[in-house]
Design a protein around this motif. Structure first.
Motif, mmCIF file in Angstrom:
data_model
loop_
_atom_site.group_PDB
_atom_site.id
_atom_site.type_symbol
_atom_site.label_atom_id
_atom_site.label_comp_id
_atom_site.label_asym_id
_atom_site.label_seq_id
_atom_site.Cartn_x
_atom_site.Cartn_y
_atom_site.Cartn_z
ATOM 1 N N LYS A 68 -65.715 15.244 50.465
ATOM 2 C CA LYS A 68 -65.614 15.867 51.783
ATOM 3 C C LYS A 68 -64.817 17.171 51.677
ATOM 4 O O LYS A 68 -63.759 17.198 51.065
ATOM 5 N N ARG A 69 -65.349 18.221 52.317
ATOM 6 C CA ARG A 69 -64.712 19.538 52.187
ATOM 7 C C ARG A 69 -64.516 20.234 53.514
ATOM 8 O O ARG A 69 -64.200 21.408 53.557
ATOM 9 N N LEU A 70 -64.759 19.512 54.598
ATOM 10 C CA LEU A 70 -64.638 20.131 55.920
ATOM 11 C C LEU A 70 -63.286 19.794 56.540
ATOM 12 O O LEU A 70 -62.844 18.640 56.527
ATOM 13 N N VAL A 71 -62.616 20.837 57.064
ATOM 14 C CA VAL A 71 -61.338 20.663 57.769
ATOM 15 C C VAL A 71 -61.563 21.052 59.227
ATOM 16 O O VAL A 71 -62.068 22.144 59.513
ATOM 17 N N LEU A 72 -61.202 20.161 60.138
ATOM 18 C CA LEU A 72 -61.315 20.466 61.572
ATOM 19 C C LEU A 72 -60.047 21.161 62.040
ATOM 20 O O LEU A 72 -58.942 20.630 61.917
ATOM 21 N N ALA A 73 -60.212 22.369 62.605
ATOM 22 C CA ALA A 73 -59.076 23.076 63.228
ATOM 23 C C ALA A 73 -59.048 22.665 64.690
ATOM 24 O O ALA A 73 -59.905 23.063 65.474
ATOM 25 N N LEU A 74 -58.068 21.831 65.035
ATOM 26 C CA LEU A 74 -58.046 21.202 66.359
ATOM 27 C C LEU A 74 -57.163 22.008 67.314
ATOM 28 O O LEU A 74 -56.065 21.586 67.678
ATOM 29 N N ASP A 75 -57.672 23.172 67.713
ATOM 30 C CA ASP A 75 -56.881 24.090 68.547
ATOM 31 C C ASP A 75 -57.103 23.842 70.032
ATOM 32 O O ASP A 75 -57.639 24.690 70.754
ATOM 33 N N VAL A 76 -56.718 22.657 70.471
ATOM 34 C CA VAL A 76 -56.756 22.339 71.905
ATOM 35 C C VAL A 76 -55.324 22.004 72.309
ATOM 36 O O VAL A 76 -54.470 21.771 71.449
ATOM 37 N N TYR A 77 -55.044 21.995 73.617
ATOM 38 C CA TYR A 77 -53.690 21.668 74.070
ATOM 39 C C TYR A 77 -53.486 20.161 74.272
ATOM 40 O O TYR A 77 -52.415 19.629 73.984
ATOM 41 N N GLU A 78 -54.517 19.505 74.810
ATOM 42 C CA GLU A 78 -54.301 18.131 75.296
ATOM 43 C C GLU A 78 -54.509 17.103 74.196
ATOM 44 O O GLU A 78 -55.482 17.149 73.456
ATOM 45 N N LYS A 79 -53.599 16.158 74.154
ATOM 46 C CA LYS A 79 -53.654 15.085 73.156
ATOM 47 C C LYS A 79 -54.937 14.255 73.298
ATOM 48 O O LYS A 79 -55.558 13.882 72.303
ATOM 49 N N GLU A 80 -55.314 13.970 74.547
ATOM 50 C CA GLU A 80 -56.487 13.116 74.771
ATOM 51 C C GLU A 80 -57.735 13.779 74.178
ATOM 52 O O GLU A 80 -58.539 13.132 73.509
ATOM 53 N N THR A 81 -57.866 15.092 74.421
ATOM 54 C CA THR A 81 -59.027 15.816 73.870
ATOM 55 C C THR A 81 -58.954 15.819 72.351
ATOM 56 O O THR A 81 -59.956 15.582 71.662
ATOM 57 N N ALA A 82 -57.768 16.065 71.833
ATOM 58 C CA ALA A 82 -57.604 16.130 70.374
ATOM 59 C C ALA A 82 -57.997 14.798 69.736
ATOM 60 O O ALA A 82 -58.747 14.759 68.752
ATOM 61 N N LEU A 83 -57.502 13.696 70.308
ATOM 62 C CA LEU A 83 -57.792 12.378 69.721
ATOM 63 C C LEU A 83 -59.279 12.044 69.845
ATOM 64 O O LEU A 83 -59.861 11.448 68.935
ATOM 65 N N LYS A 84 -59.872 12.465 70.946
ATOM 66 C CA LYS A 84 -61.302 12.180 71.158
ATOM 67 C C LYS A 84 -62.153 12.933 70.124
ATOM 68 O O LYS A 84 -62.997 12.349 69.453
ATOM 69 N N VAL A 85 -61.884 14.247 69.995
ATOM 70 C CA VAL A 85 -62.680 15.054 69.049
ATOM 71 C C VAL A 85 -62.431 14.568 67.613
ATOM 72 O O VAL A 85 -63.361 14.444 66.813
ATOM 73 N N ALA A 86 -61.170 14.265 67.311
ATOM 74 C CA ALA A 86 -60.847 13.786 65.959
ATOM 75 C C ALA A 86 -61.560 12.470 65.661
ATOM 76 O O ALA A 86 -62.138 12.299 64.581
ATOM 77 N N GLY A 87 -61.544 11.567 66.640
ATOM 78 C CA GLY A 87 -62.196 10.259 66.447
ATOM 79 C C GLY A 87 -63.696 10.408 66.228
ATOM 80 O O GLY A 87 -64.285 9.756 65.370
ATOM 81 N N GLU A 88 -64.317 11.307 66.983
ATOM 82 C CA GLU A 88 -65.774 11.491 66.890
ATOM 83 C C GLU A 88 -66.209 12.130 65.577
ATOM 84 O O GLU A 88 -67.328 11.933 65.129
ATOM 85 N N THR A 89 -65.322 12.937 64.996
ATOM 86 C CA THR A 89 -65.744 13.745 63.840
ATOM 87 C C THR A 89 -65.145 13.271 62.507
ATOM 88 O O THR A 89 -65.558 13.744 61.451
ATOM 89 N N ALA A 90 -64.189 12.337 62.581
ATOM 90 C CA ALA A 90 -63.386 11.980 61.393
ATOM 91 C C ALA A 90 -64.235 11.672 60.152
ATOM 92 O O ALA A 90 -63.871 12.045 59.043
ATOM 93 N N ARG A 91 -65.362 10.990 60.364
ATOM 94 C CA ARG A 91 -66.148 10.566 59.192
ATOM 95 C C ARG A 91 -66.697 11.742 58.378
ATOM 96 O O ARG A 91 -67.111 11.568 57.240
#
Ligand code: XMP
Length: 211
Positions: free
Chosen positions: A2-25
């Motif tokens: 795996k070589r992809l790094v997600l830059a999670l430039d959002v303010y809200e924790k809920e959004t961050a956790l949601k996007v991270a959870g959806e894309t983690a794999r």
């Protein structure tokens, strides 16, 4: 690999956790920057780590005197960060102060147009510094693949190259991988898309096809 790094430039924790959870794999790591730390607090690093099991890169672009770099880095590593992005232009002592506490990724050049003004003329010295200090990696601009090739030729093989600038800033995955990038950092093209999971999957497959 795996070589992809997600830059999670959002303010809200809920959004961050949601996007991270959806894309983690599809990810190697998650990069957090000031917007998320200021919006959600330093504890978000540990939460993202627990929820996804992925390494966390704290993109603070530290650029202070050694003592202040040390004070900041010690809290951020303690919060669970695995890597801290640190500016090299402040000099070896400032970078070393962070390396004494944990893994560092050093900025050698940046992806935005203004990087040509002051940073690009200093790249050779920064590469030399990286070869001497041996951080985990350096950051180089996906928007200028010819610069990534140049840096790859001069940089010790053991030091990884992480490249932001793909997608929203115009960089191409294929060009930057051919130029020698090890990891691709992508933010807006994933977290602002209608389906972050689908966007991450597409980029993950693009990387796989070129690697
Ligand atoms: P986007 O939304 O443009 O996000 O995909 C890119 C992310 O990477 C950071 N960034 C950089 N970091 N050197 C760095 O150290 C750079 O040249 C550079 N360009 C972008 C940006 O802050 C965002 O988190």
């Amino acid at each position: 690999m795996k070589r992809l790094v997600l830059a999670l430039d959002v303010y809200e924790k809920e959004t961050a956790l949601k996007v991270a959870g959806e894309t983690a794999r599809y990810l190697w790591a998650i990069k957090v920057n000031w917007p998320l730390i200021l919006g959600s607090g330093l504890g978000v690093i540990g939460e993202l780590k627990r929820e996804t099991g992925l390494p966390i890169i704290a993109d603070l672009k530290l650029a202070d005197i050694p003592n202040t770099n040390r004070l900041i880095a010690s809290r951020v590593f303690r919060a669970g960060a695995d890597y801290i992005i640190t500016h090299g232009f402040v000099g070896r002592d400032s970078v070393r102060a962070v390396m004494e506490l944990g893994e560092v990724i050093m900025v050698t050049e940046m992806s935005h147009p203004g990087a040509r003004e002051f940073l690009q003329p200093s790249t050779d010295g920064l590469i030399e510094m990286a070869n001497e200090l041996e951080p985990f990696g350096i950051v180089a601009p996906a928007t200028r693949p010819e610069r990534v090739s140049y840096i790859r030729r001069k940089l010790d093989k053991s030091i990884k190259i992480l490249t932001p600038g793909v997608g929203a800033q115009g960089g191409s995955v294929h060009k930057v991988l051919r130029a020698g990038a090890d990891y691709i950092i992508v933010g807006r093209s994933i977290y602002t898309s209608e389906s972050p999971r689908e966007s991450a999957r597409r980029i993950y497959e693009e990387i796989g096809g070129s690697g």
